[in-house]
Write an enzyme that holds these catalytic residues in place. Structure first.
Site, PDB file in Angstrom:
ATOM      1  N   GLU A  19      -1.296  -0.249 -10.402  1.00  0.00           N
ATOM      2  CA  GLU A  19      -2.588   0.173 -10.993  1.00  0.00           C
ATOM      3  C   GLU A  19      -3.034  -0.832 -12.063  1.00  0.00           C
ATOM      4  OE1 GLU A  19      -4.191   3.882 -11.440  1.00  0.00           O
ATOM      5  OE2 GLU A  19      -2.823   4.911 -10.107  1.00  0.00           O
ATOM      6  N   ILE A  21       0.829  -1.203   0.000  1.00  0.00           N
ATOM      7  CA  ILE A  21       0.000   0.000   0.000  1.00  0.00           C
ATOM      8  C   ILE A  21       0.869   1.263   0.000  1.00  0.00           C
ATOM      9  CG2 ILE A  21      -1.871   1.241   1.175  1.00  0.00           C
ATOM     10  CD1 ILE A  21      -2.539  -1.612  -0.103  1.00  0.00           C
ATOM     11  N   GLN A  74      -0.414  -6.672 -18.414  1.00  0.00           N
ATOM     12  CA  GLN A  74      -1.199  -7.797 -18.946  1.00  0.00           C
ATOM     13  C   GLN A  74      -2.683  -7.554 -18.646  1.00  0.00           C
ATOM     14  OE1 GLN A  74       1.730  -8.360 -17.134  1.00  0.00           O
ATOM     15  NE2 GLN A  74       2.829  -8.816 -19.018  1.00  0.00           N
TER      16      GLN A  74
END
Ligand SMILES: Cc1cc2nc3c(=O)[nH]c(=O)nc-3n(C[C@H](O)[C@H](O)[C@H](O)COP(=O)(O)OP(=O)(O)OC[C@H]3O[C@@H](n4cnc5c(N)ncnc54)[C@H](O)[C@@H]3O)c2cc1C
Length: 386
Positions: A365, A158, A369
């Site tokens: 984000e 995070i 892929q």
């Protein structure tokens, strides 16, 4: 830098102010020092907050800048020119606020916005050890008890996890319901039961903090649920449609421009065989190829950001921008090392940090892929094949 996207005078003023500020404050020496220590320069974060850079997309009514994604892109591009890691620290605030902007009530916008406007950092807490690309595999739960939700689980990787004063947390409220079983919550950092776990010792973007955030019976009032119960996955994906072009797309453009400027300067002065290496077509073509990738990435980033500001959301284009910019930055920064030769590989020169910073843009984000999955799904839907 070419400025031909019809920016308003206000936007150009903010861009130039950010450029002037960040290049003076975040010098290469300071970047190197923070990179070595894996440390966020909090004094510069504080100044960014005072200038309104962390709250640029928040409504003016709650003290924000009231600007859209084009302006946000200009800011993150300028900061990305100096350091993608530091841009990630700043950009994570608009990422964390976007779910509230899109789905929150006025009261929630005020509650959440206050923390950022008053200078705090925010964090977007979605990923878990077994739920990265496969978000639906999340294990963090939120159970309703009377007028409260009780949150339990561990979020990983995070950004701003240790430094944020407020979190946007995604948790399962209906186990077994897959992507429809997740909900989104506002969680203040000072609530009992929140702790920070392992801090990542990363390859790059070391001017951003990345860590585990642990929720142990954390209670939030019922009105901290954002949107409706079960809307969490939709909220997260809708957020990325807005943030990918600015937070990754434009930010990477700044770093690409930085590589090109540095390569031109270096190649013009580095002498081999009696002449600057810039005289060689091999070097010229590498820089020309950088310029092609940079211009294409930038055009796409501002096309998508402008569309968002005009109310047009296109998931596939947002993914295309994120992918184009991140793939281009990885290639350009790699070639920049080649142009700098041995010096490109040395920590004495600024290129190796840009190269180490670049790689994450293909991963966070949503990996590239995953972006391609979004794009092909959109193409198949549009052509009636899905
Ligand atoms: C520095 C850093 C900062 C971050 N910041 C945040 C943050 O602020 N908030 C947050 O919530 N998360 C954050 N993340 C998490 C990040 O978004 C995830 O790491 C990312 O989504 C990938 O998930 P994963 O690491 O679990 O990889 P995995 O999902 O395990 O993927 C591993 C590989 O398999 C590929 N793959 C997986 N599934 C498929 C498939 N179906 N088809 C083809 N290929 C596939 C992936 O593309 C990847 O190459 C951050 C991560 C890092 C490293």
């Amino acid at each position: 830098m070419r400025e031909d996207f019809g920016f308003t005078q206000d936007q150009i003023d903010i861009q130039l102010m950010t450029r002037d500020f960040i290049r003076k404050e975040l010098t290469f020496e300071r970047i190197k020092e923070c990179d070595e220590k894996n440390e966020v320069p909090m004094d510069i974060v504080k100044k960014c907050a005072e200038m309104g850079l962390t709250s640029i997309t928040l409504p003016e009514s709650i003290g924000g800048g009231g600007m859209g994604q084009v302006t946000n892109s200009l800011i993150l591009e300028e900061i990305g020119y100096q350091d993608v890691g530091f841009a990630t620290t700043i950009g994570a605030c608009s990422l964390a606020y976007e779910p509230i902007s899109l789905f929150g009530t006025q009261e929630q916008k005020e509650l959440y916005g206050k923390y950022i406007v008053e200078g705090g950092l925010a964090a977007f807490a979605l990923t878990e050890a077994d739920a990265g690309s496969d978000v639906s595999n999340a294990r963090t739960t939120a159970v309703k008890e009377g007028d409260e939700w009780v949150i339990n689980g561990t979020k990983t990787y995070i950004t701003n996890g240790a430094n944020a004063s407020i979190y946007t947390v995604f948790a399962v409220t209906n186990p077994g319901a897959g992507t429809r079983g997740m909900s989104c919550f506002i969680v203040e950092r000072d609530r009992p039961g929140i702790s920070v776990g392992k801090e990542e010792d990363k390859m790059g973007i070391r001017l951003s903090n990345t860590c585990e955030v642990i929720f142990d019976n954390v209670r939030v009032p019922a009105d901290h649920l954002v949107g409706k119960e079960g809307q969490g996955f939709k909220i997260a994906m809708s957020t990325f449609d807005i943030t990918r072009p600015a937070g990754v797309g434009a930010c990477c453009c700044g770093a690409m421009r930085s590589c090109i400027d540095k390569c031109l300067e270096y190649a013009a002065t580095r002498i081999t065989f009696g002449q600057p290496i810039l005289q060689n077509q091999a070097i010229q073509f590498m820089i020309a190829d950088m310029e092609i990738r940079y211009e294409a990435s930038r055009a796409l980033a501002y096309k998508v950001a402008s569309a968002i500001d005009a109310g047009v959301i296109d998931s596939a284009l947002a993914s295309a921008s994120k992918t184009m910019s991140s793939d281009s930055l990885v290639k350009i920064s790699e070639d920049a090392i080649q142009i700098f030769g041995g010096n490109g590989y040395s920590k004495e020169y600024p290129i190796e940090i840009i190269y180490r910073n670049a790689k994450i843009s293909q991963i966070f984000e949503g990996t590239n892929q995953v972006q391609r999955m979004v794009i092909i799904k959109s193409l198949l839907k549009a052509s009636g094949m899905m």
